[in-house]
Design a protein around this motif. Structure first.
Motif, mmCIF file in Angstrom:
data_model
loop_
_atom_site.group_PDB
_atom_site.id
_atom_site.type_symbol
_atom_site.label_atom_id
_atom_site.label_comp_id
_atom_site.label_asym_id
_atom_site.label_seq_id
_atom_site.Cartn_x
_atom_site.Cartn_y
_atom_site.Cartn_z
ATOM 1 N N ARG A 124 -31.247 -14.930 32.050
ATOM 2 C CA ARG A 124 -32.589 -15.503 32.234
ATOM 3 C C ARG A 124 -32.709 -16.239 33.569
ATOM 4 N N GLU A 162 -41.315 -23.782 25.725
ATOM 5 C CA GLU A 162 -41.379 -22.368 25.330
ATOM 6 C C GLU A 162 -40.054 -21.654 25.636
ATOM 7 N N MET A 163 -39.486 -21.939 26.800
ATOM 8 C CA MET A 163 -38.226 -21.301 27.198
ATOM 9 C C MET A 163 -37.064 -21.793 26.339
ATOM 10 N N ILE A 192 -37.145 -22.826 23.300
ATOM 11 C CA ILE A 192 -37.289 -22.223 21.965
ATOM 12 C C ILE A 192 -36.717 -20.807 21.983
ATOM 13 N N LYS A 193 -37.024 -20.040 23.036
ATOM 14 C CA LYS A 193 -36.491 -18.685 23.165
ATOM 15 C C LYS A 193 -34.970 -18.684 23.331
ATOM 16 N N ALA A 236 -33.326 -19.425 19.993
ATOM 17 C CA ALA A 236 -33.447 -18.250 19.123
ATOM 18 C C ALA A 236 -32.434 -17.179 19.523
ATOM 19 N N GLN A 237 -32.253 -16.971 20.821
ATOM 20 C CA GLN A 237 -31.289 -15.973 21.283
ATOM 21 C C GLN A 237 -29.858 -16.421 21.004
#
Length: 176
Positions: free
Chosen positions: A27, A56-57, A59-60, A63-64
């Motif tokens: 990322r 937002e980032m 959270i992603k 999750a990953q």
């Protein structure tokens, strides 16, 4: 963008560090701080990672991280939700102590302490937030500094440890 502290609880598996860091690399995100250690449960390993990203980032990212095979659970926190510290060590020339009490006063003002005195140098320790260890570093650079090192962030969340609650939920689901 905000500083977020991500805690990742894992099994202690070889190669997991590179997989975790790889998620950030893919990322194109810079890790500000990375610390690994045992956790309160001796069978679980803990990563403490600090990144400056949007909510937002983060959270992603979490999750990953959760999708990784050996990751038990990942959480993220803002600075207000955790208690954290870093440790810094400074190696300064012994000569700076021979010119009056300037360094002694500086050490006291920064709540630092002398760890080791050798014929050529003195090692000073300071714990605190990054801005506190940086402030002492700035002053010591003005009078002489051989070496400096700072640890990554170590952090404990203010709410009761969420991992224990999560593991209990899993156990309860499994028993049902």
């Amino acid at each position: 963008m905000t500083n977020y502290t991500i805690t990742v609880f894992t099994e202690d598996q070889t190669g997991l560090l590179s997989r975790v860091v790889g998620i950030f690399n893919r990322r194109n995100l810079n890790i500000s701080s990375l610390t690994t250690s045992a956790s309160s449960d001796e069978s679980i390993f803990r990563f403490t990672i600090v990144v400056k990203v949007t909510e937002e980032m983060v959270i992603k990212l979490v999750a990953q991280l959760d999708k990784q095979v050996d990751v038990l659970k990942a959480f993220y926190y803002e600075d207000a939700d955790i208690v954290y510290q870093e440790i810094a060590l400074y190696k300064v020339p012994i000569e700076v102590f021979t010119n009056g009490s300037r360094v002694e006063v500086m050490i006291r003002r920064h709540n630092a302490r002398v760890l080791l005195i050798e014929p050529e140098y003195v090692v000073i320790e300071k714990t605190g937030h990054e801005y506190e260890t940086e402030a002492l570093l700035t002053e010591l650079r003005q009078i002489g500094l051989y070496e400096f090192v700072r640890s990554g962030r170590v952090a404990i969340v203010k709410p009761m440890e969420r991992l224990n609650s999560y593991l209990q939920e899993l156990k309860d689901e499994f028993e049902d």
